[in-house]
Design a protein around this motif. Structure first.
Motif, PDB file in Angstrom:
ATOM      1  N   LYS A 258      35.286  25.080  30.172  1.00 37.80           N
ATOM      2  CA  LYS A 258      35.872  26.365  29.751  1.00 37.80           C
ATOM      3  C   LYS A 258      35.971  26.503  28.236  1.00 37.80           C
ATOM      4  O   LYS A 258      35.789  27.609  27.688  1.00 37.80           O
ATOM      5  N   PHE A 259      36.276  25.387  27.540  1.00 36.32           N
ATOM      6  CA  PHE A 259      36.488  25.454  26.098  1.00 36.32           C
ATOM      7  C   PHE A 259      35.332  24.882  25.277  1.00 36.32           C
ATOM      8  O   PHE A 259      35.441  24.752  24.062  1.00 36.32           O
ATOM      9  N   LEU A 260      34.229  24.572  25.942  1.00 32.75           N
ATOM     10  CA  LEU A 260      33.097  23.962  25.235  1.00 32.75           C
ATOM     11  C   LEU A 260      32.527  24.886  24.174  1.00 32.75           C
ATOM     12  O   LEU A 260      32.150  24.438  23.084  1.00 32.75           O
TER      13      LEU A 260
ATOM     14  N   THR B 116      50.588  28.297  31.297  1.00 31.75           N
ATOM     15  CA  THR B 116      50.446  28.515  32.741  1.00 31.75           C
ATOM     16  C   THR B 116      49.343  29.513  33.069  1.00 31.75           C
ATOM     17  O   THR B 116      48.778  29.484  34.164  1.00 31.75           O
ATOM     18  N   ASP B 117      49.015  30.400  32.113  1.00 37.19           N
ATOM     19  CA  ASP B 117      47.945  31.368  32.354  1.00 37.19           C
ATOM     20  C   ASP B 117      46.569  30.855  31.950  1.00 37.19           C
ATOM     21  O   ASP B 117      45.585  31.593  31.986  1.00 37.19           O
ATOM     22  N   GLY B 118      46.495  29.565  31.543  1.00 37.00           N
ATOM     23  CA  GLY B 118      45.213  28.968  31.206  1.00 37.00           C
ATOM     24  C   GLY B 118      44.785  29.115  29.763  1.00 37.00           C
ATOM     25  O   GLY B 118      43.742  28.587  29.359  1.00 37.00           O
ATOM     26  N   THR B 119      45.573  29.805  28.948  1.00 39.67           N
ATOM     27  CA  THR B 119      45.244  29.930  27.531  1.00 39.67           C
ATOM     28  C   THR B 119      45.713  28.687  26.772  1.00 39.67           C
ATOM     29  O   THR B 119      46.591  27.953  27.234  1.00 39.67           O
ATOM     30  N   LEU B 120      45.127  28.466  25.614  1.00 42.22           N
ATOM     31  CA  LEU B 120      45.509  27.325  24.805  1.00 42.22           C
ATOM     32  C   LEU B 120      46.951  27.456  24.319  1.00 42.22           C
ATOM     33  O   LEU B 120      47.385  28.542  23.903  1.00 42.22           O
ATOM     34  N   LYS B 121      47.684  26.347  24.373  1.00 37.51           N
ATOM     35  CA  LYS B 121      49.077  26.349  23.944  1.00 37.51           C
ATOM     36  C   LYS B 121      49.163  26.128  22.441  1.00 37.51           C
ATOM     37  O   LYS B 121      48.708  25.097  21.923  1.00 37.51           O
ATOM     38  N   GLU B 122      49.719  27.093  21.724  1.00 44.18           N
ATOM     39  CA  GLU B 122      49.892  26.986  20.283  1.00 44.18           C
ATOM     40  C   GLU B 122      51.195  26.239  19.976  1.00 44.18           C
ATOM     41  O   GLU B 122      52.266  26.637  20.431  1.00 44.18           O
ATOM     42  N   LEU B 123      51.083  25.155  19.185  1.00 43.97           N
ATOM     43  CA  LEU B 123      52.270  24.365  18.854  1.00 43.97           C
ATOM     44  C   LEU B 123      52.902  24.811  17.545  1.00 43.97           C
ATOM     45  O   LEU B 123      54.113  24.971  17.454  1.00 43.97           O
TER      46      LEU B 123
END
Length: 382
Positions: A190-192, A245-252
């Motif tokens: 998915k993120f390739l 939870t929605d599959g998007t990247l988690k921003e820290l």
């Protein structure tokens, strides 16, 4: 005479109090590293060399591979020597990102004076990674070592289409095995094909040696250029990004309006686990105009530190409001990137001191040193 003596005594007391107040103002929080000091008459430690050349395996001809710029270094300790792997650009194009980048090798017994190899040790070739690395090359490495002596490097594979994080391993920092894009298999790829770069793997000082460490049973890295994201791995090669939870990247952490990191927060050298928390060293880009910090040039790069929970590395606690290293020297403000750049990528614990290696204006390599036993006075801005 008595009045003069009294005045001198009062002045002395005032200076002591003022000096103490200034020292308090300049003091970094107890969790942060610093201050770092540029050693006198040493920098830049690596500059372009128009004489060195090698036969490029893709072009099948001699190339002056480090003739235009040498910058953005990784660093590691091996056999009691510091090795710097630095990004080098040839003269094959015009502008940042439009030449071919390869990684050079330089070693030092004191961390200050380096002997360089005449040929690169890591570069695009006619191999399984050519489609990701040609013609842009191999850029911006970060390197760390495991307890068993395996070196792992994360670098940008740049085919002038999509930048991707690649990974390779070595036992000697000279001969490398490429393993490909780190997100190739995660979530069915998915993120390739999204742009991703700048990986900072978690390390810890054990027995006086900085090594890759696990947390909660997994290897951990921070990564990203605009925001700081995270990923975990079981084997150092295949990485799984942290998602919502929605599959998007988690921003820290993200850019902050009005601060030195108002445009970008880009991960730097390997993060370090400490008893006060995990320190992420990162590069902040200052936004031009009213949304940036007007004490620094618009679009300049300065170095920051962020603190994360030592038990939950996804939980940010705080970060410095001011950079701990910023462009000040002439060679940090003149080169490919004239707005000013100190771009940190390599840090080594050596002789009980921290040697920080960074790129200067996308053109040269320099070093700054932090001695925990005798820290330099931090930047007056802090």
């Amino acid at each position: 005479m008595k009045n003069v003596t009294a005045f001198v005594k009062c002045l002395a007391v005032f200076l002591v109090i003022s000096g103490s107040a200034i020292a308090q103002q300049n003091r970094l929080p107890d969790w942060a590293f610093g201050g770092f000091k540029r050693p006198a008459s040493v920098n830049p430690i690596i500059s372009p060399d128009s004489t060195s050349q090698f036969t490029d395996p893709v072009l099948n001809k001699a190339v002056r591979w480090e003739s235009n710029d040498t910058f953005n270094p990784a660093a590691a300790l091996i056999n009691n020597k510091i090795v710097v792997l630095y990004r080098a650009e040839d003269k094959s194009g015009v502008g940042i990102g439009f030449r071919t980048s390869r990684l050079g090798y330089a070693s030092s017994t004191d961390g200050l004076h380096f002997k360089r190899s005449h040929t690169p040790v890591f570069y695009p070739a006619n191999d399984s990674q050519k489609k990701y690395e040609w013609p842009g090359g191999c850029e911006d490495p970060r390197v760390a070592v495991t307890a068993k002596g395996t070196y792992v490097v994360f670098y940008t594979q740049w085919n002038r289409d999509v930048p991707r994080l690649g990974v390779a391993t070595s036992k000697d920092l000279k001969h490398w095995t490429k393993h490909g894009p780190i997100f190739e298999d995660a979530y069915n790829g998915k993120f390739l094909n999204i742009a991703h770069k700048s990986a900072s793997i978690l390390t810890k000082v054990v027995g006086g040696k900085q090594i890759v460490t696990k947390i909660n049973g997994k290897y951990w890295m921070y990564w990203g250029e605009l925001h700081v994201y995270a990923a975990t791995s079981d084997n150092l090669v295949d990485w799984k990004p942290l998602t919502n939870t929605d599959g998007t990247l988690k921003e820290l952490i993200s850019p902050r309006k009005g601060f030195f990191d108002s445009e970008l927060t880009e991960c730097g050298p390997p993060a370090i686990w400490t008893d006060k928390g995990i320190i992420l060293f990162y590069n902040g880009k200052n936004k031009a105009g009213d949304d940036g910090d007007k004490r620094f040039n618009g679009n300049s790069y300065c170095a920051g530190q962020a603190l994360f929970d030592k038990n939950d590395p996804s939980k940010p606690i705080t970060r410095l409001d001011l950079p701990f290293l910023r462009p000040m020297e002439a060679f940090e403000k003149s080169g490919q990137y004239v707005n000013g750049t100190v771009f940190i990528e390599g840090m080594v614990f050596f002789h009980k001191k921290w040697f920080l290696y960074y790129g200067c204006a996308d053109s040269r390599v320099a070093v700054a040193i932090y001695d925990p036993a005798h820290p330099a006075l931090p930047d007056p801005l802090n």
